[in-house]
Design a protein around this motif. Sequence first.
Motif, PDB file in Angstrom:
ATOM      1  N   SER A  93      17.767  44.370  54.030  1.00 26.14           N
ATOM      2  CA  SER A  93      17.040  45.462  54.671  1.00 26.14           C
ATOM      3  C   SER A  93      17.934  46.685  54.735  1.00 26.14           C
ATOM      4  O   SER A  93      19.142  46.576  54.958  1.00 26.14           O
ATOM      5  CB  SER A  93      16.606  45.064  56.091  1.00 26.14           C
ATOM      6  OG  SER A  93      15.825  43.890  56.076  1.00 26.14           O
ATOM      7  N   ILE A  94      17.332  47.863  54.539  1.00 24.02           N
ATOM      8  CA  ILE A  94      18.059  49.126  54.599  1.00 24.02           C
ATOM      9  C   ILE A  94      17.263  50.115  55.452  1.00 24.02           C
ATOM     10  O   ILE A  94      16.046  50.242  55.293  1.00 24.02           O
ATOM     11  CB  ILE A  94      18.275  49.728  53.199  1.00 24.02           C
ATOM     12  CG1 ILE A  94      19.006  48.754  52.285  1.00 24.02           C
ATOM     13  CG2 ILE A  94      19.051  51.039  53.288  1.00 24.02           C
ATOM     14  CD1 ILE A  94      19.135  49.259  50.860  1.00 24.02           C
ATOM     15  N   LEU A  95      17.949  50.794  56.330  1.00 27.90           N
ATOM     16  CA  LEU A  95      17.352  51.863  57.131  1.00 27.90           C
ATOM     17  C   LEU A  95      18.290  53.053  57.066  1.00 27.90           C
ATOM     18  O   LEU A  95      19.487  52.922  57.351  1.00 27.90           O
ATOM     19  CB  LEU A  95      17.158  51.415  58.581  1.00 27.90           C
ATOM     20  CG  LEU A  95      16.552  52.451  59.546  1.00 27.90           C
ATOM     21  CD1 LEU A  95      15.123  52.797  59.117  1.00 27.90           C
ATOM     22  CD2 LEU A  95      16.566  51.913  60.969  1.00 27.90           C
ATOM     23  N   GLY A  96      17.759  54.223  56.676  1.00 31.94           N
ATOM     24  CA  GLY A  96      18.654  55.352  56.510  1.00 31.94           C
ATOM     25  C   GLY A  96      17.984  56.700  56.645  1.00 31.94           C
ATOM     26  O   GLY A  96      16.756  56.805  56.809  1.00 31.94           O
ATOM     27  N   LEU A  97      18.810  57.727  56.556  1.00 33.57           N
ATOM     28  CA  LEU A  97      18.372  59.116  56.645  1.00 33.57           C
ATOM     29  C   LEU A  97      19.079  59.911  55.551  1.00 33.57           C
ATOM     30  O   LEU A  97      20.270  59.725  55.325  1.00 33.57           O
ATOM     31  CB  LEU A  97      18.690  59.689  58.026  1.00 33.57           C
ATOM     32  CG  LEU A  97      18.373  61.166  58.300  1.00 33.57           C
ATOM     33  CD1 LEU A  97      18.014  61.361  59.772  1.00 33.57           C
ATOM     34  CD2 LEU A  97      19.555  62.077  57.949  1.00 33.57           C
ATOM     35  N   GLN A  98      18.347  60.769  54.872  1.00 36.83           N
ATOM     36  CA  GLN A  98      18.960  61.645  53.861  1.00 36.83           C
ATOM     37  C   GLN A  98      18.907  63.093  54.337  1.00 36.83           C
ATOM     38  O   GLN A  98      17.862  63.576  54.773  1.00 36.83           O
ATOM     39  CB  GLN A  98      18.245  61.536  52.518  1.00 36.83           C
ATOM     40  CG  GLN A  98      18.777  62.534  51.484  1.00 36.83           C
ATOM     41  CD  GLN A  98      18.122  62.419  50.141  1.00 36.83           C
ATOM     42  OE1 GLN A  98      18.631  61.736  49.260  1.00 36.83           O
ATOM     43  NE2 GLN A  98      16.984  63.072  49.954  1.00 36.83           N
ATOM     44  N   TYR A  99      20.056  63.763  54.206  1.00 41.48           N
ATOM     45  CA  TYR A  99      20.133  65.184  54.524  1.00 41.48           C
ATOM     46  C   TYR A  99      20.571  65.931  53.273  1.00 41.48           C
ATOM     47  O   TYR A  99      21.668  65.691  52.751  1.00 41.48           O
ATOM     48  CB  TYR A  99      21.122  65.439  55.659  1.00 41.48           C
ATOM     49  CG  TYR A  99      21.306  66.907  55.972  1.00 41.48           C
ATOM     50  CD1 TYR A  99      20.275  67.641  56.548  1.00 41.48           C
ATOM     51  CD2 TYR A  99      22.503  67.559  55.678  1.00 41.48           C
ATOM     52  CE1 TYR A  99      20.427  68.990  56.833  1.00 41.48           C
ATOM     53  CE2 TYR A  99      22.662  68.915  55.951  1.00 41.48           C
ATOM     54  CZ  TYR A  99      21.616  69.617  56.530  1.00 41.48           C
ATOM     55  OH  TYR A  99      21.766  70.957  56.792  1.00 41.48           O
ATOM     56  N   LYS A 100      19.729  66.813  52.772  1.00 47.66           N
ATOM     57  CA  LYS A 100      20.046  67.617  51.601  1.00 47.66           C
ATOM     58  C   LYS A 100      20.814  68.854  52.047  1.00 47.66           C
ATOM     59  O   LYS A 100      20.231  69.808  52.558  1.00 47.66           O
ATOM     60  CB  LYS A 100      18.775  68.006  50.856  1.00 47.66           C
ATOM     61  CG  LYS A 100      18.022  66.837  50.246  1.00 47.66           C
ATOM     62  CD  LYS A 100      16.788  67.307  49.483  1.00 47.66           C
ATOM     63  CE  LYS A 100      16.051  66.132  48.869  1.00 47.66           C
ATOM     64  NZ  LYS A 100      14.825  66.571  48.134  1.00 47.66           N
ATOM     65  N   VAL A 101      22.116  68.827  51.856  1.00 49.22           N
ATOM     66  CA  VAL A 101      22.948  69.960  52.252  1.00 49.22           C
ATOM     67  C   VAL A 101      22.582  71.184  51.419  1.00 49.22           C
ATOM     68  O   VAL A 101      22.426  72.291  51.952  1.00 49.22           O
ATOM     69  CB  VAL A 101      24.435  69.613  52.074  1.00 49.22           C
ATOM     70  CG1 VAL A 101      25.311  70.794  52.490  1.00 49.22           C
ATOM     71  CG2 VAL A 101      24.792  68.373  52.892  1.00 49.22           C
ATOM     72  N   ASN A 102      22.430  70.995  50.118  1.00 45.27           N
ATOM     73  CA  ASN A 102      21.951  72.029  49.210  1.00 45.27           C
ATOM     74  C   ASN A 102      21.383  71.337  47.977  1.00 45.27           C
ATOM     75  O   ASN A 102      21.216  70.107  47.971  1.00 45.27           O
ATOM     76  CB  ASN A 102      23.070  73.024  48.848  1.00 45.27           C
ATOM     77  CG  ASN A 102      24.334  72.317  48.360  1.00 45.27           C
ATOM     78  OD1 ASN A 102      24.265  71.415  47.520  1.00 45.27           O
ATOM     79  ND2 ASN A 102      25.484  72.714  48.894  1.00 45.27           N
ATOM     80  N   LYS A 103      21.095  72.087  46.926  1.00 45.78           N
ATOM     81  CA  LYS A 103      20.481  71.513  45.738  1.00 45.78           C
ATOM     82  C   LYS A 103      21.398  70.519  45.024  1.00 45.78           C
ATOM     83  O   LYS A 103      20.934  69.673  44.273  1.00 45.78           O
ATOM     84  CB  LYS A 103      20.072  72.624  44.769  1.00 45.78           C
ATOM     85  CG  LYS A 103      18.931  73.496  45.279  1.00 45.78           C
ATOM     86  CD  LYS A 103      18.552  74.550  44.251  1.00 45.78           C
ATOM     87  CE  LYS A 103      17.402  75.397  44.746  1.00 45.78           C
ATOM     88  NZ  LYS A 103      17.003  76.441  43.750  1.00 45.78           N
ATOM     89  N   MET A 104      22.699  70.633  45.249  1.00 44.33           N
ATOM     90  CA  MET A 104      23.652  69.803  44.516  1.00 44.33           C
ATOM     91  C   MET A 104      24.266  68.676  45.345  1.00 44.33           C
ATOM     92  O   MET A 104      24.893  67.782  44.783  1.00 44.33           O
ATOM     93  CB  MET A 104      24.783  70.683  43.964  1.00 44.33           C
ATOM     94  CG  MET A 104      24.328  71.730  42.978  1.00 44.33           C
ATOM     95  SD  MET A 104      25.713  72.714  42.319  1.00 44.33           S
ATOM     96  CE  MET A 104      26.251  73.552  43.816  1.00 44.33           C
ATOM     97  N   PHE A 105      24.096  68.705  46.661  1.00 42.49           N
ATOM     98  CA  PHE A 105      24.833  67.775  47.520  1.00 42.49           C
ATOM     99  C   PHE A 105      23.920  67.197  48.590  1.00 42.49           C
ATOM    100  O   PHE A 105      23.245  67.931  49.321  1.00 42.49           O
ATOM    101  CB  PHE A 105      26.008  68.514  48.161  1.00 42.49           C
ATOM    102  CG  PHE A 105      26.884  67.652  49.030  1.00 42.49           C
ATOM    103  CD1 PHE A 105      27.249  66.373  48.636  1.00 42.49           C
ATOM    104  CD2 PHE A 105      27.355  68.128  50.243  1.00 42.49           C
ATOM    105  CE1 PHE A 105      28.052  65.583  49.426  1.00 42.49           C
ATOM    106  CE2 PHE A 105      28.166  67.356  51.050  1.00 42.49           C
ATOM    107  CZ  PHE A 105      28.514  66.080  50.642  1.00 42.49           C
TER     108      PHE A 105
END
Length: 323
Positions: free
Chosen positions: A282-294
């Motif tokens: 099982s995986i639980l997570g959050l993604q934060y796009k700092v910018n288009k490349m990172f």
Amino acid sequence: MKKLFLTLAMALFGFAAMAQDAPQGKPIITLFGNFHSGINEEVYENLGFEIDRAYLGYQLNFDQNWSAKVVYDMGETAIKADASAANQRIGFLKNAMIGYTKGNLNVRAGLTDCEAFTFQQNFWGYRYVYKSFMDKNGWDNSADLGVVAQYKVTDWFSADLSIFNGEGFKKLQLDNQLSYGLGLTFLPIEGLNVRLYGEIKSGWYTQQELASVFVGYKHEHFRIGAEYNMVRNMKNVEDVDMDGFSIYATGIVNKKIEVYARYDQGATSDDFMNLYRCKQESILGLQYKVNKMFSLSPNFRCVQTPGDASTDYYGYLSALVKF
């Protein structure tokens, strides 16, 4: 002077025409990294920084029909028997292909991406966090030497046919056997994606057979997908049969933040005698796009193998750098 002006004008026009016809290219730079730690006592020593993958390459478009791509893949070994060799850097040529596109037809030849789980992987969307189901279990190859033909029959239906060595991009052809794949993709209504895939790899005594069904739905605020996979005569060994499924969902908070969850149940390789056993992850997570490349993704993972007394817990901070 007038003749000189006309000569210069014609020369400039010629250079401009050449520039328009010149191949258009772009570099490919993709890095997967993380900082991770085991949480419970059984895996607490699993701590440190890691670079999972580094893809370096170049894509060149000769014109509107022809293109070429070369990608070098740097990863790490997975040798269990030799501790000194385990987790060392090792590189492979991942792609070396030429492509042709005309109308609804697309053909790729050379060392190119396979089609067994590419669609599911793109729908899952977090390859830098975790591989898709078939990829992580080693049921099929992410790239191989061969030919892929894709054709968009209608706006809601497309098909792809592939023929590969069957050895993957890390090995040369070791026998005279090939793998044959057929994929069907349906988009019956807006947002709904259905993918059927079947593959046969010939063998000396028995053939390996693989089948996959995927259903997913995309909305501007969320996406959810589920896949069921099965393989018969794994590695061309008779009666080594496995199946498993993966379910994943993403909630889109805004342009920068996404939350996701995933649950897998199925077979994975054991360390002894190449046997297989069931595992739940099982995986639980959050993604934060700092910018288009990172992008950054803190995530929590739980791994349980039936028959084991304990459940393993891990914390990760995964990172994606892509140009």
